[in-house]
Design a protein around this motif. Sequence first.
Motif, PDB file in Angstrom:
ATOM      1  N   MET A 145       1.174  -1.114  -0.047  1.00 18.49           N
ATOM      2  CA  MET A 145      -0.042  -0.316   0.132  1.00 18.49           C
ATOM      3  C   MET A 145       0.282   1.022  -0.222  1.00 18.49           C
ATOM      4  O   MET A 145       1.914   1.516   0.695  1.00 18.49           O
ATOM      5  N   LEU A 202      -1.071   7.079   1.392  1.00 22.13           N
ATOM      6  CA  LEU A 202      -2.446   6.424   1.593  1.00 22.13           C
ATOM      7  C   LEU A 202      -2.148   5.580   2.574  1.00 22.13           C
ATOM      8  O   LEU A 202      -3.670   5.807   3.562  1.00 22.13           O
ATOM      9  N   HIS A 242     -10.890   6.825  -1.789  1.00 17.92           N
ATOM     10  CA  HIS A 242      -9.133   5.781  -2.438  1.00 17.92           C
ATOM     11  C   HIS A 242      -8.735   4.722  -1.835  1.00 17.92           C
ATOM     12  O   HIS A 242      -8.048   4.105  -2.211  1.00 17.92           O
ATOM     13  N   TRP A 299      -7.663   1.447  -4.163  1.00 14.32           N
ATOM     14  CA  TRP A 299      -7.005   0.622  -4.189  1.00 14.32           C
ATOM     15  C   TRP A 299      -6.941  -0.596  -3.636  1.00 14.32           C
ATOM     16  O   TRP A 299      -6.823  -1.777  -4.289  1.00 14.32           O
ATOM     17  N   ASP A 323      -6.044  -2.441  -7.384  1.00 16.89           N
ATOM     18  CA  ASP A 323      -4.361  -2.067  -7.310  1.00 16.89           C
ATOM     19  C   ASP A 323      -3.517  -3.105  -6.528  1.00 16.89           C
ATOM     20  O   ASP A 323      -3.323  -3.686  -6.327  1.00 16.89           O
TER      21      ASP A 323
END
Length: 129
Positions: free
Chosen positions: A69, A73, A108, A112, A116
């Motif tokens: 991560m 973030l 956000h 992620w 991601d």
Amino acid sequence: MAGFQCGDYALAHDLRWLDALRPLAAVAGVILHASRILEVLARLGVGQTAQRDNNLYENLNQLQYDHGMPRPLSRCLHQLRQLGNDARHVVRPLNVADAEFAFYAVIHWLGWYFRDFRHGPRRLCNSMT
């Protein structure tokens, strides 16, 4: 993404509350629902069940150090974690800026986590609902 469920937790429920509470400037409600999303997905992200007690601070750190991560973030999510604590324990007055921060932080986080995160569901997140 909105259809994501694990055990008794349904992401769509918290997303509906965020959509309903944010226009009303229901500060504590926005922060609490954003915090719920953060807590459940962080727990699942480190391999725990959705219902198990956990330490969100440690889970966020593990997601950063072990699962890639991004640091900005992670810092943002630790702020959201603290806001959630402030809301739950009535530590300080909360304001609309706190709620807006919580809302955008969780947006956000969802991006992620679903797009991601290599161990996440890798679902497309084109919309919040």
